[in-house]
Design a protein around this motif. Structure first.
Motif: not given
Ligand code: ZN
Ligand code: KG4
Length: 334
Positions: A111, A115, A136, A300
């Motif tokens: 993930h 980003h 984040s 996200d």
């Molecule tokens: Zn995230």
């Protein structure tokens, strides 16, 4: 190469199709904010259940809108971690299974790599190497990025992530969820000089962060005040300024230590307008370039996952026929 991206690591159900020749073709996000705001934060079980309900309809919408059918896809990229395990398992199971059913490779994407690479979706993407500040709800990290998959961790938060600090402070002040935008909006009406918040760890060498003390400072400031709306706005403004000062100081230090001339900011907190302004001022002073994703790709989304997966598939990587879902997964393990 056409890659379908799927993201379900937290409270956004997202899908996208990225084309290695023509760029991003489409993306869709369904936000679960309304499900979680009643509880003041993400409830993992509810997140997983909501992904189960929303993912297939969202995928069908994406295929309908783009008029792309399954035979045109060359690969599937799904978020395999880090994140909430139940939530991850929904996207991972569907992503891996669709890959198998369509007879195309599937790959589990990190993930935070998603980003980190989100600015690559913009018209003027950064060239390698660069420093990335990942900010984040779950992570605050400074990373030296040599190339895709070549990441050196320079520093990280030893306690709360920056976004987490925004969320927790917002909750303590009785503001809504998610806390980042709530604090940023209220801070616009406040005086950021009325209270002098500490800047933990800036007077020590190194690139680690600590944000957990700031929420306690905010709570004590609020409890010891007259508790008017003006005071709440002043507290939000002083808190936000402190977090941003710390992030800017550490970015400056990372750039000076490494001699790198490009800085990438990504993750939900990179949507913060004051952070963007302050980093732009710093970039000007240091004569370096700073890159942000568009606001929609700070938080996200599946566009970043499709992009990251596509780069890895183009390099010949793919996973075996296993469903990968890992709640904790270090970026440097890539
Ligand atoms: Zn995230
Ligand atoms: O990247 P993201 O969508 O999810 C995670 O991977 O964690 O980041 C969400 C975080 C939340 O903590 C949210 O409060 C924060 O990003 N955030 C902001 C802003 N917009 C979102 N923080 C500060 N200012 C904002 N404008």
């Amino acid at each position: 190469m056409l890659v379908l991206g799927i993201e379900t690591s937290c409270d956004d159900t997202a899908v996208a199709i990225y084309d290695s020749v023509n760029g991003l073709l489409a993306h869709k996000v369904y936000s679960q904010i309304d499900v979680h705001k009643l509880y003041g934060g993400v409830v993992p079980e509810l997140a997983a259940r909501d992904h189960l309900q929303k993912l297939m309809p969202l995928l069908l919408d994406l295929f309908k809108e783009t008029k792309i059918n399954k035979n045109q896809l060359n690969g599937i990229a799904y978020t395999a971690g880090p994140g909430l395990i139940g939530a991850l398992m929904v996207g991972a199971s569907i992503g891996r299974t669709l890959g198998w059913a369509f007879g195309i490779p599937a790959i589990g994407v990190h993930h935070m790599e998603g980003h980190l690479l989100a600015p690559m979706l913009e018209a003027c993407p950064p060239a390698f190497p660069f420093i990335a500040l990942l900010v984040s709800g779950g992570h605050t990290q400074l990373v030296s990025v040599e190339d895709i998959g070549k990441y050196i961790l320079l520093g990280e938060s030893l306690d709360d992530a920056a976004g987490e600090a925004f969320d927790k402070t917002a909750k303590l002040l009785g503001l809504g969820y998610p806390g980042g935008p709530a604090i940023a909006n209220l801070a616009e009406k406040g005086d950021n000089k009325r209270y002098n918040f500490p800047r933990p760890m800036v007077d020590r060498p190194g690139l680690d962060f600590s944000f957990s003390g700031l929420k306690t400072f905010a709570l004590n400031t609020w409890l010891n005040s007259n508790q008017t709306e003006k005071t709440k706005a002043d507290t939000a403004a002083a808190f936000q300024t402190a977090v941003i000062d710390i992030l800017v100081i550490k970015c400056r230090r990372a750039l000076q230590q490494t001699g790198l001339k490009r800085l990438v900011i990504a993750g939900g907190v990179s949507a913060n307008q004051l952070l963007r302004q302050q980093l732009a001022i710093m970039a000007n002073q240091l004569n370096i370039e700073v890159y942000f994703p568009r606001v929609a790709f700070c938080t996200d989304n599946a566009a970043m996952i499709a992009y990251a997966g596509c780069q890895r598939l183009l390099r010949g990587q793919q996973d075996e026929l296993v469903i990968k879902a890992t709640a904790r997964w270090s970026l440097t393990a890539l």
